[in-house]
Design a protein around this motif. Sequence first.
Motif, PDB file in Angstrom:
ATOM      1  N   PHE A  23       0.872  -1.165   0.000  1.00 47.87           N
ATOM      2  CA  PHE A  23       0.000   0.000   0.000  1.00 47.87           C
ATOM      3  C   PHE A  23       0.908   1.214   0.000  1.00 47.87           C
ATOM      4  N   GLY A  24       0.590   2.216  -0.823  1.00 51.89           N
ATOM      5  CA  GLY A  24       1.486   3.357  -0.957  1.00 51.89           C
ATOM      6  C   GLY A  24       2.645   2.974  -1.859  1.00 51.89           C
ATOM      7  N   LEU A  25       3.814   3.525  -1.585  1.00 49.07           N
ATOM      8  CA  LEU A  25       4.991   3.217  -2.395  1.00 49.07           C
ATOM      9  C   LEU A  25       5.448   1.784  -2.159  1.00 49.07           C
ATOM     10  N   LYS A  26       5.922   1.153  -3.211  1.00 44.83           N
ATOM     11  CA  LYS A  26       6.447  -0.211  -3.099  1.00 44.83           C
ATOM     12  C   LYS A  26       7.673  -0.194  -2.194  1.00 44.83           C
ATOM     13  N   THR A  27       7.791  -1.229  -1.361  1.00 44.10           N
ATOM     14  CA  THR A  27       8.938  -1.337  -0.461  1.00 44.10           C
ATOM     15  C   THR A  27       9.271  -2.807  -0.260  1.00 44.10           C
ATOM     16  N   THR A  28      10.390  -3.070   0.380  1.00 40.76           N
ATOM     17  CA  THR A  28      10.807  -4.434   0.689  1.00 40.76           C
ATOM     18  C   THR A  28      11.090  -4.525   2.180  1.00 40.76           C
ATOM     19  N   MET A  81      -0.621   7.600   7.332  1.00 48.25           N
ATOM     20  CA  MET A  81      -0.231   7.513   5.939  1.00 48.25           C
ATOM     21  C   MET A  81       0.183   8.907   5.490  1.00 48.25           C
ATOM     22  N   GLU A  82       1.365   9.013   4.922  1.00 50.64           N
ATOM     23  CA  GLU A  82       1.935  10.309   4.564  1.00 50.64           C
ATOM     24  C   GLU A  82       0.954  11.140   3.740  1.00 50.64           C
ATOM     25  N   ASP A  83       0.563  12.274   4.287  1.00 52.01           N
ATOM     26  CA  ASP A  83      -0.351  13.213   3.632  1.00 52.01           C
ATOM     27  C   ASP A  83      -1.625  12.534   3.132  1.00 52.01           C
ATOM     28  N   GLU A  84      -1.988  11.414   3.752  1.00 52.26           N
ATOM     29  CA  GLU A  84      -3.156  10.615   3.349  1.00 52.26           C
ATOM     30  C   GLU A  84      -3.154  10.336   1.856  1.00 52.26           C
ATOM     31  N   LYS A  85      -1.942  10.101   1.296  1.00 51.55           N
ATOM     32  CA  LYS A  85      -1.797   9.788  -0.129  1.00 51.55           C
ATOM     33  C   LYS A  85      -2.322   8.397  -0.448  1.00 51.55           C
ATOM     34  N   PHE A  86      -2.400   7.543   0.573  1.00 55.93           N
ATOM     35  CA  PHE A  86      -2.951   6.205   0.371  1.00 55.93           C
ATOM     36  C   PHE A  86      -3.663   5.782   1.644  1.00 55.93           C
ATOM     37  N   LEU A  87      -4.542   4.814   1.504  1.00 55.64           N
ATOM     38  CA  LEU A  87      -5.306   4.279   2.625  1.00 55.64           C
ATOM     39  C   LEU A  87      -5.056   2.778   2.696  1.00 55.64           C
ATOM     40  N   VAL A  98       5.899  -4.287   7.092  1.00 55.84           N
ATOM     41  CA  VAL A  98       7.070  -3.415   7.068  1.00 55.84           C
ATOM     42  C   VAL A  98       6.564  -2.039   6.660  1.00 55.84           C
ATOM     43  N   ILE A  99       6.911  -1.049   7.465  1.00 59.30           N
ATOM     44  CA  ILE A  99       6.500   0.332   7.230  1.00 59.30           C
ATOM     45  C   ILE A  99       7.730   1.117   6.792  1.00 59.30           C
ATOM     46  N   ASP A 100       7.660   1.706   5.632  1.00 65.59           N
ATOM     47  CA  ASP A 100       8.754   2.512   5.095  1.00 65.59           C
ATOM     48  C   ASP A 100       8.323   3.967   5.210  1.00 65.59           C
ATOM     49  N   LYS A 134       0.467  13.365  24.687  1.00 65.44           N
ATOM     50  CA  LYS A 134       1.250  12.148  24.880  1.00 65.44           C
ATOM     51  C   LYS A 134       2.557  12.232  24.094  1.00 65.44           C
ATOM     52  N   LYS A 135       3.682  12.004  24.783  1.00 61.62           N
ATOM     53  CA  LYS A 135       4.973  11.953  24.099  1.00 61.62           C
ATOM     54  C   LYS A 135       5.108  10.559  23.511  1.00 61.62           C
ATOM     55  N   GLU A 136       5.350  10.498  22.206  1.00 61.27           N
ATOM     56  CA  GLU A 136       5.417   9.212  21.536  1.00 61.27           C
ATOM     57  C   GLU A 136       6.224   9.296  20.255  1.00 61.27           C
ATOM     58  N   ILE A 137       6.470   8.126  19.683  1.00 65.43           N
ATOM     59  CA  ILE A 137       7.114   8.063  18.377  1.00 65.43           C
ATOM     60  C   ILE A 137       6.025   8.210  17.331  1.00 65.43           C
ATOM     61  N   SER A 138       6.223   9.118  16.401  1.00 60.53           N
ATOM     62  CA  SER A 138       5.280   9.358  15.320  1.00 60.53           C
ATOM     63  C   SER A 138       5.903   8.885  14.017  1.00 60.53           C
ATOM     64  N   ILE A 139       5.129   8.175  13.219  1.00 64.96           N
ATOM     65  CA  ILE A 139       5.628   7.674  11.948  1.00 64.96           C
ATOM     66  C   ILE A 139       4.703   8.113  10.830  1.00 64.96           C
ATOM     67  N   GLN A 140       5.287   8.669   9.777  1.00 64.21           N
ATOM     68  CA  GLN A 140       4.577   9.003   8.542  1.00 64.21           C
ATOM     69  C   GLN A 140       4.988   7.957   7.519  1.00 64.21           C
ATOM     70  N   ALA A 141       4.068   7.057   7.157  1.00 66.49           N
ATOM     71  CA  ALA A 141       4.374   5.966   6.240  1.00 66.49           C
ATOM     72  C   ALA A 141       4.289   6.438   4.786  1.00 66.49           C
ATOM     73  N   LYS A 142       5.293   6.036   4.011  1.00 65.48           N
ATOM     74  CA  LYS A 142       5.283   6.267   2.571  1.00 65.48           C
ATOM     75  C   LYS A 142       4.790   5.015   1.863  1.00 65.48           C
ATOM     76  N   GLY A 143       5.079   3.854   2.485  1.00 68.40           N
ATOM     77  CA  GLY A 143       4.664   2.589   1.909  1.00 68.40           C
ATOM     78  C   GLY A 143       4.598   1.519   2.970  1.00 68.40           C
ATOM     79  N   ILE A 144       3.716   0.540   2.778  1.00 69.14           N
ATOM     80  CA  ILE A 144       3.552  -0.562   3.719  1.00 69.14           C
ATOM     81  C   ILE A 144       3.529  -1.866   2.944  1.00 69.14           C
ATOM     82  N   LEU A 145       4.306  -2.827   3.409  1.00 68.64           N
ATOM     83  CA  LEU A 145       4.372  -4.168   2.810  1.00 68.64           C
ATOM     84  C   LEU A 145       3.827  -5.164   3.818  1.00 68.64           C
ATOM     85  N   VAL A 146       2.902  -6.020   3.390  1.00 70.41           N
ATOM     86  CA  VAL A 146       2.366  -7.073   4.258  1.00 70.41           C
ATOM     87  C   VAL A 146       3.310  -8.267   4.188  1.00 70.41           C
ATOM     88  N   LEU A 147       3.723  -8.758   5.354  1.00 68.18           N
ATOM     89  CA  LEU A 147       4.639  -9.915   5.390  1.00 68.18           C
ATOM     90  C   LEU A 147       3.865 -11.224   5.373  1.00 68.18           C
TER      91      LEU A 147
END
Length: 147
Positions: A23-28, A81-87, A98-100, A134-147
């Motif tokens: 989903f989103g950009l292809k990743t490995t 999802m980065e800028d809601e470019k993908f769902l 895997v979240i890139d 809440k202090k936390e780690i924030s991630i903006q995903a460009k792509g997600i790969l299902v393992l």
Amino acid sequence: MIITVLSVNAQPPKVPANSGATFGLKTTADNAITVEQLADNLKGKKGPVSVKLKGKVTEVCKMMGCWIKVQSANGDMTVKMEDEKFLVPLALNGKSVVIDGMAEQKVTTVEELRHIAEDAGKSKAEIAKITEPKKEISIQAKGILVL
């Protein structure tokens, strides 16, 4: 007609989340780190850091599929999802992925936390209990790969 089109587009995609799906950009999975390693990698860093993270999805935004939560020892991390470019589909819940994307330590505001709780279908009483940022780690995903 416009309202119908917008409401249809504002839903999670109804597609499977089978192994190998992206989903989103292809990743490995190459060089993906664990959630625990991410916390160590972010210590002392200012600003976003490029990351490839391996984790298990514990929740998916029911409204649009615009965020997921990933299992962590310190409570689930929210991945947007980065800028809601993908769902992503609801079927992603429970899957290893895997979240890139870009990760950083940040403070999530009460308003953002309440919005996420609302998207998750939490009750008004549960949402009202959110009163502190809440202090936390924030991630903006460009792509997600299902393992």
